[in-house]
Design a protein around this motif. Sequence first.
Motif, PDB file in Angstrom:
ATOM      1  N   VAL A  47      57.802  39.482  33.168  1.00  0.00           N
ATOM      2  CA  VAL A  47      58.835  39.301  34.186  1.00  0.00           C
ATOM      3  C   VAL A  47      59.094  40.737  34.497  1.00  0.00           C
ATOM      4  O   VAL A  47      59.390  41.781  33.634  1.00  0.00           O
ATOM      5  CB  VAL A  47      60.009  38.705  33.749  1.00  0.00           C
ATOM      6  CG1 VAL A  47      61.201  38.676  34.844  1.00  0.00           C
ATOM      7  CG2 VAL A  47      59.894  37.370  33.228  1.00  0.00           C
ATOM      8  N   LEU A  48      59.205  40.993  35.819  1.00  0.00           N
ATOM      9  CA  LEU A  48      59.573  42.466  36.339  1.00  0.00           C
ATOM     10  C   LEU A  48      60.920  42.038  37.277  1.00  0.00           C
ATOM     11  O   LEU A  48      60.965  41.343  38.134  1.00  0.00           O
ATOM     12  CB  LEU A  48      58.598  43.086  37.121  1.00  0.00           C
ATOM     13  CG  LEU A  48      59.197  44.368  37.852  1.00  0.00           C
ATOM     14  CD1 LEU A  48      59.330  45.264  36.754  1.00  0.00           C
ATOM     15  CD2 LEU A  48      58.156  44.781  38.725  1.00  0.00           C
ATOM     16  N   PHE A  49      62.000  42.773  36.897  1.00  0.00           N
ATOM     17  CA  PHE A  49      63.205  42.940  38.116  1.00  0.00           C
ATOM     18  C   PHE A  49      63.163  44.451  38.301  1.00  0.00           C
ATOM     19  O   PHE A  49      63.375  45.180  37.577  1.00  0.00           O
ATOM     20  CB  PHE A  49      64.415  42.794  37.219  1.00  0.00           C
ATOM     21  CG  PHE A  49      64.676  41.340  37.098  1.00  0.00           C
ATOM     22  CD1 PHE A  49      65.069  40.410  38.181  1.00  0.00           C
ATOM     23  CD2 PHE A  49      64.399  40.679  35.750  1.00  0.00           C
ATOM     24  CE1 PHE A  49      65.437  39.158  37.717  1.00  0.00           C
ATOM     25  CE2 PHE A  49      64.589  39.319  35.400  1.00  0.00           C
ATOM     26  CZ  PHE A  49      65.086  38.406  36.538  1.00  0.00           C
ATOM     27  N   ASP A  50      63.331  44.407  39.738  1.00  0.00           N
ATOM     28  CA  ASP A  50      63.143  45.888  40.467  1.00  0.00           C
ATOM     29  C   ASP A  50      64.456  45.868  41.419  1.00  0.00           C
ATOM     30  O   ASP A  50      64.385  45.479  42.294  1.00  0.00           O
ATOM     31  CB  ASP A  50      61.943  46.398  41.260  1.00  0.00           C
ATOM     32  CG  ASP A  50      61.883  47.629  41.665  1.00  0.00           C
ATOM     33  OD1 ASP A  50      62.841  48.405  41.529  1.00  0.00           O
ATOM     34  OD2 ASP A  50      61.083  47.882  42.465  1.00  0.00           O
ATOM     35  N   GLY A  56      55.999  37.424  25.003  1.00  0.00           N
ATOM     36  CA  GLY A  56      56.252  37.754  26.599  1.00  0.00           C
ATOM     37  C   GLY A  56      56.919  38.853  26.506  1.00  0.00           C
ATOM     38  O   GLY A  56      57.939  39.075  25.915  1.00  0.00           O
ATOM     39  N   ARG A  57      57.083  39.325  27.714  1.00  0.00           N
ATOM     40  CA  ARG A  57      57.675  40.741  27.923  1.00  0.00           C
ATOM     41  C   ARG A  57      58.242  40.893  29.304  1.00  0.00           C
ATOM     42  O   ARG A  57      58.072  39.912  30.329  1.00  0.00           O
ATOM     43  CB  ARG A  57      56.626  41.964  27.732  1.00  0.00           C
ATOM     44  CG  ARG A  57      56.250  42.078  26.512  1.00  0.00           C
ATOM     45  CD  ARG A  57      55.197  43.426  26.688  1.00  0.00           C
ATOM     46  NE  ARG A  57      54.933  43.659  25.193  1.00  0.00           N
ATOM     47  CZ  ARG A  57      54.549  44.957  24.782  1.00  0.00           C
ATOM     48  NH1 ARG A  57      54.528  45.884  25.642  1.00  0.00           N
ATOM     49  NH2 ARG A  57      54.212  45.143  23.474  1.00  0.00           N
ATOM     50  N   ILE A  58      59.681  41.633  29.231  1.00  0.00           N
ATOM     51  CA  ILE A  58      60.292  41.818  30.573  1.00  0.00           C
ATOM     52  C   ILE A  58      60.573  43.374  30.679  1.00  0.00           C
ATOM     53  O   ILE A  58      60.608  44.025  29.677  1.00  0.00           O
ATOM     54  CB  ILE A  58      61.697  41.122  30.456  1.00  0.00           C
ATOM     55  CG1 ILE A  58      62.418  41.260  31.662  1.00  0.00           C
ATOM     56  CG2 ILE A  58      62.415  41.663  29.224  1.00  0.00           C
ATOM     57  CD1 ILE A  58      63.577  40.282  31.773  1.00  0.00           C
ATOM     58  N   VAL A  59      60.445  43.445  31.969  1.00  0.00           N
ATOM     59  CA  VAL A  59      60.790  45.197  32.294  1.00  0.00           C
ATOM     60  C   VAL A  59      61.943  44.953  33.416  1.00  0.00           C
ATOM     61  O   VAL A  59      61.721  44.161  34.305  1.00  0.00           O
ATOM     62  CB  VAL A  59      59.509  45.808  32.830  1.00  0.00           C
ATOM     63  CG1 VAL A  59      60.049  47.069  33.478  1.00  0.00           C
ATOM     64  CG2 VAL A  59      58.427  46.080  31.708  1.00  0.00           C
ATOM     65  N   ARG A  82      62.335  42.178  20.719  1.00  0.00           N
ATOM     66  CA  ARG A  82      62.563  43.614  20.085  1.00  0.00           C
ATOM     67  C   ARG A  82      62.434  44.560  21.434  1.00  0.00           C
ATOM     68  O   ARG A  82      61.920  44.094  22.351  1.00  0.00           O
ATOM     69  CB  ARG A  82      61.303  43.960  19.455  1.00  0.00           C
ATOM     70  CG  ARG A  82      60.013  43.979  19.817  1.00  0.00           C
ATOM     71  CD  ARG A  82      58.870  44.230  19.044  1.00  0.00           C
ATOM     72  NE  ARG A  82      57.460  44.310  19.481  1.00  0.00           N
ATOM     73  CZ  ARG A  82      56.900  45.390  19.984  1.00  0.00           C
ATOM     74  NH1 ARG A  82      57.681  46.798  19.470  1.00  0.00           N
ATOM     75  NH2 ARG A  82      55.662  45.237  20.449  1.00  0.00           N
ATOM     76  N   LEU A  83      63.238  45.507  21.471  1.00  0.00           N
ATOM     77  CA  LEU A  83      63.226  46.299  22.446  1.00  0.00           C
ATOM     78  C   LEU A  83      62.158  47.476  22.392  1.00  0.00           C
ATOM     79  O   LEU A  83      61.481  47.856  21.300  1.00  0.00           O
ATOM     80  CB  LEU A  83      64.433  47.620  22.358  1.00  0.00           C
ATOM     81  CG  LEU A  83      66.000  46.734  22.102  1.00  0.00           C
ATOM     82  CD1 LEU A  83      67.154  47.741  22.141  1.00  0.00           C
ATOM     83  CD2 LEU A  83      66.132  45.638  23.601  1.00  0.00           C
ATOM     84  N   LEU A  84      61.379  47.590  23.685  1.00  0.00           N
ATOM     85  CA  LEU A  84      60.114  48.195  23.816  1.00  0.00           C
ATOM     86  C   LEU A  84      60.447  49.857  24.449  1.00  0.00           C
ATOM     87  O   LEU A  84      59.636  50.416  24.341  1.00  0.00           O
ATOM     88  CB  LEU A  84      59.386  47.603  24.745  1.00  0.00           C
ATOM     89  CG  LEU A  84      58.721  46.183  24.389  1.00  0.00           C
ATOM     90  CD1 LEU A  84      58.069  45.591  25.661  1.00  0.00           C
ATOM     91  CD2 LEU A  84      57.820  46.350  23.083  1.00  0.00           C
ATOM     92  N   THR A  85      61.634  50.135  24.596  1.00  0.00           N
ATOM     93  CA  THR A  85      62.037  51.485  24.907  1.00  0.00           C
ATOM     94  C   THR A  85      63.166  52.039  24.187  1.00  0.00           C
ATOM     95  O   THR A  85      63.984  51.247  23.695  1.00  0.00           O
ATOM     96  CB  THR A  85      62.587  51.436  26.295  1.00  0.00           C
ATOM     97  OG1 THR A  85      63.731  50.394  26.785  1.00  0.00           O
ATOM     98  CG2 THR A  85      61.465  51.014  27.428  1.00  0.00           C
ATOM     99  N   LEU A 103      64.667  52.451  33.137  1.00  0.00           N
ATOM    100  CA  LEU A 103      63.929  51.476  32.967  1.00  0.00           C
ATOM    101  C   LEU A 103      64.183  50.734  31.378  1.00  0.00           C
ATOM    102  O   LEU A 103      64.175  51.719  30.573  1.00  0.00           O
ATOM    103  CB  LEU A 103      62.241  51.718  33.115  1.00  0.00           C
ATOM    104  CG  LEU A 103      61.204  50.940  32.705  1.00  0.00           C
ATOM    105  CD1 LEU A 103      60.014  51.088  33.376  1.00  0.00           C
ATOM    106  CD2 LEU A 103      61.127  50.706  31.074  1.00  0.00           C
ATOM    107  N   ARG A 104      64.157  49.732  31.206  1.00  0.00           N
ATOM    108  CA  ARG A 104      64.393  49.088  29.965  1.00  0.00           C
ATOM    109  C   ARG A 104      63.416  47.900  29.965  1.00  0.00           C
ATOM    110  O   ARG A 104      63.004  47.293  30.812  1.00  0.00           O
ATOM    111  CB  ARG A 104      65.949  48.465  29.632  1.00  0.00           C
ATOM    112  CG  ARG A 104      66.815  49.688  29.585  1.00  0.00           C
ATOM    113  CD  ARG A 104      68.141  49.027  29.233  1.00  0.00           C
ATOM    114  NE  ARG A 104      69.339  50.166  29.567  1.00  0.00           N
ATOM    115  CZ  ARG A 104      69.621  50.918  28.474  1.00  0.00           C
ATOM    116  NH1 ARG A 104      69.011  50.840  27.462  1.00  0.00           N
ATOM    117  NH2 ARG A 104      70.538  51.791  28.746  1.00  0.00           N
ATOM    118  N   ALA A 105      63.015  47.577  28.659  1.00  0.00           N
ATOM    119  CA  ALA A 105      61.990  46.461  28.280  1.00  0.00           C
ATOM    120  C   ALA A 105      62.083  46.039  27.111  1.00  0.00           C
ATOM    121  O   ALA A 105      62.463  46.492  26.048  1.00  0.00           O
ATOM    122  CB  ALA A 105      60.412  47.062  28.429  1.00  0.00           C
TER     123      ALA A 105
END
Length: 325
Positions: A109-112, A247-250, A290-293, A315-317
Amino acid sequence: MEAGQPAAGSGHVPVMLDRVLELLGPAVQVTGREPVYLDATLGLGGHAEAMLEAHPRLRLVGLDRDTTALERSARRLARFGDRARLEHAVYDELPDVLERLGVPRVDAVLFDLGVSSPQLDEAERGFAYSYDAPLDMRMDRTQSLTAADVVNGYPPAELARILREYGEERFAQRIAAAIVRERERAPLDSTRRLADLVRTSIPAATRRTGGNPAKRTFQALRIEVNGELDTWRRALPAALAALPVGGRIVVLSYHSLEDRITKQVLAAQAADTTPPELPVTLPEHRPRFRLLTRGAELPSDEETTTNPRAGSVRLRAAERLREAR
């Protein structure tokens, strides 16, 4: 894609594109089925195009509340055929959209967040204080509430609250009072009149620093017109719930209010909630994500030079570790 005024030139450059691809790539390396990527703020489709090119089996569900953006991204993504499904929807409606499309889970998922390039570059939309345009600021032009309705109809105390909370404007009371005085003479209906009014409402010393003094007022009105913060408080948990393990979110945020919500929600999902008096971690209390950043990542100096609209991005993921019980 946030900004206070339009950038020079017409080329659309997706913000932090390489980093977004790097972070989301592992989530769509699934086996046994086609992976699904949800671009919840499709805009002009730059991130979506790059993801579809990088992952030939990927299916896209793209959402946007702006019909103009959807039309333009549809042309850009037409070559991907039925791999791209575009929907006119606000991003907090994503559970309903996914259910209607028969998509139980999405892998990435991406939110810009913020204002998109079409909204900034089309003067008549009323988002940019550098153009004289109607006070509109609707991301979805099918809705009724406009910025003109807010400045001409809201009570003084409510105007001041919006400017203070959403614009973090320390002269909110003065600006609200000036708006009320001005609208009693004639309705405020243009971006230039409002920008000029804000400039003359604040102390001269403040006007000489920090960029255009109307920036915070325009941000506050835009957030109010589009319900951005309340929408974001609903959308982020809904997106996290749609992610499977792995699954990942940015999230790309452009002002501190959005980023604060993102930080708090992700931190809560990444926390161990085992009661502190217990000697071992209970499985049902282990972190779900888990936080990726490490904190919020910033764009490189090179990117902010070539793409000024990336200047304020954070940016956070995160990645899902286990299912909720």
